[in-house]
Design a protein around this motif. Structure first.
Motif, PDB file in Angstrom:
ATOM      1  N   SER A   2       0.824  -1.195   0.000  1.00 15.79           N
ATOM      2  CA  SER A   2       0.000   0.000   0.000  1.00 15.79           C
ATOM      3  C   SER A   2       0.864   1.252   0.000  1.00 15.79           C
ATOM      4  O   SER A   2       2.068   1.206   0.250  1.00 15.79           O
ATOM      5  CB  SER A   2      -0.890  -0.004   1.236  1.00 15.79           C
ATOM      6  OG  SER A   2      -0.097  -0.021   2.409  1.00 15.79           O
ATOM      7  N   ASP A   3       0.217   2.400  -0.279  1.00 18.23           N
ATOM      8  CA  ASP A   3       0.924   3.669  -0.223  1.00 18.23           C
ATOM      9  C   ASP A   3       1.451   3.914   1.193  1.00 18.23           C
ATOM     10  O   ASP A   3       0.894   3.435   2.176  1.00 18.23           O
ATOM     11  CB  ASP A   3      -0.009   4.812  -0.606  1.00 18.23           C
ATOM     12  CG  ASP A   3      -0.404   4.788  -2.071  1.00 18.23           C
ATOM     13  OD1 ASP A   3       0.097   3.918  -2.806  1.00 18.23           O
ATOM     14  OD2 ASP A   3      -1.210   5.641  -2.481  1.00 18.23           O
ATOM     15  N   VAL A   4       2.528   4.686   1.263  1.00 20.68           N
ATOM     16  CA  VAL A   4       3.130   5.053   2.540  1.00 20.68           C
ATOM     17  C   VAL A   4       2.927   6.546   2.752  1.00 20.68           C
ATOM     18  O   VAL A   4       3.171   7.356   1.855  1.00 20.68           O
ATOM     19  CB  VAL A   4       4.629   4.692   2.557  1.00 20.68           C
ATOM     20  CG1 VAL A   4       5.300   5.250   3.807  1.00 20.68           C
ATOM     21  CG2 VAL A   4       4.807   3.176   2.478  1.00 20.68           C
ATOM     22  N   VAL A   5       2.480   6.924   3.934  1.00 19.60           N
ATOM     23  CA  VAL A   5       2.191   8.321   4.241  1.00 19.60           C
ATOM     24  C   VAL A   5       3.465   9.045   4.674  1.00 19.60           C
ATOM     25  O   VAL A   5       4.234   8.544   5.504  1.00 19.60           O
ATOM     26  CB  VAL A   5       1.133   8.421   5.359  1.00 19.60           C
ATOM     27  CG1 VAL A   5       0.908   9.876   5.770  1.00 19.60           C
ATOM     28  CG2 VAL A   5      -0.171   7.777   4.917  1.00 19.60           C
ATOM     29  N   VAL A   6       3.701  10.229   4.094  1.00 12.92           N
ATOM     30  CA  VAL A   6       4.778  11.101   4.559  1.00 12.92           C
ATOM     31  C   VAL A   6       4.188  11.964   5.669  1.00 12.92           C
ATOM     32  O   VAL A   6       3.474  12.934   5.414  1.00 12.92           O
ATOM     33  CB  VAL A   6       5.337  11.972   3.423  1.00 12.92           C
ATOM     34  CG1 VAL A   6       6.515  12.808   3.940  1.00 12.92           C
ATOM     35  CG2 VAL A   6       5.786  11.118   2.239  1.00 12.92           C
ATOM     36  N   ALA A   7       4.479  11.598   6.912  1.00 13.13           N
ATOM     37  CA  ALA A   7       3.843  12.254   8.056  1.00 13.13           C
ATOM     38  C   ALA A   7       4.494  13.573   8.410  1.00 13.13           C
ATOM     39  O   ALA A   7       3.824  14.516   8.854  1.00 13.13           O
ATOM     40  CB  ALA A   7       3.895  11.322   9.265  1.00 13.13           C
ATOM     41  N   GLY A   8       5.819  13.645   8.246  1.00 16.49           N
ATOM     42  CA  GLY A   8       6.522  14.870   8.622  1.00 16.49           C
ATOM     43  C   GLY A   8       7.842  14.995   7.913  1.00 16.49           C
ATOM     44  O   GLY A   8       8.499  13.985   7.628  1.00 16.49           O
ATOM     45  N   VAL A   9       8.240  16.218   7.627  1.00 12.05           N
ATOM     46  CA  VAL A   9       9.527  16.478   6.984  1.00 12.05           C
ATOM     47  C   VAL A   9      10.208  17.642   7.678  1.00 12.05           C
ATOM     48  O   VAL A   9       9.549  18.520   8.254  1.00 12.05           O
ATOM     49  CB  VAL A   9       9.374  16.795   5.477  1.00 12.05           C
ATOM     50  CG1 VAL A   9       8.971  15.548   4.709  1.00 12.05           C
ATOM     51  CG2 VAL A   9       8.368  17.921   5.230  1.00 12.05           C
TER      52      VAL A   9
END
Length: 393
Positions: A2-9
């Motif tokens: 599944s897609d992976v969420v970019v939670a923070g950068v």
């Protein structure tokens, strides 16, 4: 998967060698920024991948321990200029496989001035075969190796397609126009194509000084999470990694007899092809791209490797303004490596930082209006290439 969420950068301003904080402080600060952006404490991180090229073993631990000592696995990563995106690739795999739910990727670099060189002179270089191939293809005594590699690739394109030298100057000028709007970029002064052409010549007929990116210090980080973790902790799911591919060299690198292949053209083309296939889209669906412009020459040939234009059409792509705001695909809105800077271990994660903000619509003065699909390309000789596709949901 599944897609992976970019939670923070998170990303700190890049600096010239000698003007930055020590490597571990840059890494620590970038991680704190990424965690704050995600709204998470370090205790939520289950595993960390830390990228850097110039440093002793376990520098990752040195940078992360001030943030927290929770006993998690910390993996140190070195893959030359693709180090940061390799750390990102490994973190994404852990989430996508279902093994973990919250993983950190961080990269930093504390560099010295001047051209890159080998650190260990008492053992065979990983570039022996590359150097031998370049010696056969390019007659450029006295030209530093990195310049010879990428300048040679540009020269190959010039010979194949009649590409003029000022095409590379236009790429560099475009980078400066973008970087002037990026407060985190190292060089924010706008230059014209004429300025680039009239700068110090470092390889007659092939390259001026401004066509090469500078050694840079900096740090950047990203927190990746699963969708279920995001739901549980109230984390926004706007930006996701929809597809990603990593490639290394194939026999064509050496057998093609072409400097473009020697510097990773085929690696990039294959990685991009896999990503487009997995995501079910094509290059025409992209809104914004951050690509590896360590030299203006590499940006130009990468347009074609990624399918942003047809082979041999990069010069027209540039002249038509299709690589900038108002054109088909905005490339390197951050200013790219040429103007933003290139701290090797941090570069891939700095690209992730820029594209995440673009898709969130929070990129400020570098914002690409309505950006929904973004592509990242990060290349390291020796060799490895990582291409990552981000989507806004």
């Amino acid at each position: 998967m599944s897609d992976v969420v970019v939670a923070g950068v998170g990303m700190i301003p890049f600096a010239k060698p000698g003007a930055s904080a020590p490597y571990h402080e840059m890494g620590t600060e970038a991680v704190k920024l990424a965690l704050a952006d995600a709204g998470l404490g370090y205790e939520r991180i289950e595993q960390a991948y830390v990228g850097y090229v110039y440093g002793d073993s376990t520098c990752g631990q040195r940078a992360l321990y001030p943030v927290g000592m929770t006993g998690i696995p910390i993996v140190n990563v070195n893959n030359n200029c693709s180090t940061g995106s390799t750390a990102l690739f490994m973190a994404r795999q852990m989430i996508a496989s279902g093994a973990l739910d919250c993983v950190l990727a961080v990269g930093f670099e504390q560099m010295k001035p001047g051209a890159l060189g080998s650190v260990y002179a008492d053992r065979p270089s990983a570039f022996e075969e590359f150097d031998a191939a370049a010696d056969q293809l390019i007659d450029a005594p006295g030209i530093p190796l990195a310049l010879r590699y990428f300048g040679g690739a540009g020269l190959s394109h010039m010979k194949k397609y009649g590409t003029p030298l000022d095409a590379f100057a236009k790429v560099r000028a475009k980078a400066s126009r973008h970087a002037k709007n990026n407060p985190l970029a190292l060089f924010r002064k706008e230059v014209t194509a004429d300025d680039v052409m009239n700068d110090q010549v470092i390889w007659p007929g092939v390259m001026t000084r401004l066509m090469a990116c500078p050694p840079t210090c900096g740090g950047a980080a990203a927190v990746l999470v699963s969708e279920r973790f995001a739901d549980k902790h109230g984390i926004g799911k706007e930006v996701r990694i929809a597809a990603q591919a990593m490639t290394t060299d194939t026999p064509s690198t050496f057998k093609a007899g072409d400097m473009m292949q020697l510097v990773g053209y085929d690696m990039a083309k294959e990685a991009a092809s896999r990503v487009y296939e997995r995501a079910g889209i094509g290059p025409g669906d992209l809104d914004v791209v951050e690509l590896h412009d360590c030299f203006a020459h590499n940006e130009l040939i990468t347009y074609e490797a990624l399918g942003l234009c047809s082979e041999g059409e990069a010069g027209k792509f540039i002249n038509d303004g299709d690589n900038t705001y108002g054109g088909r695909i905005v490339t390197n809105p951050s200013g790219g490596l040429l103007s933003k800077g290139h701290p090797l271990g941090a570069t891939g994660l700095a690209q992730c930082y820029e594209l995440t903000r673009q898709l969130r619509g929070t990129a400020g003065s570098t914002q690409v209006e309505g950006a929904k699909v973004a592509l990242q390309h990060n290349l390291g000789l020796g060799g490895a290439c990582v291409v990552t596709l981000y989507k806004r949901h």
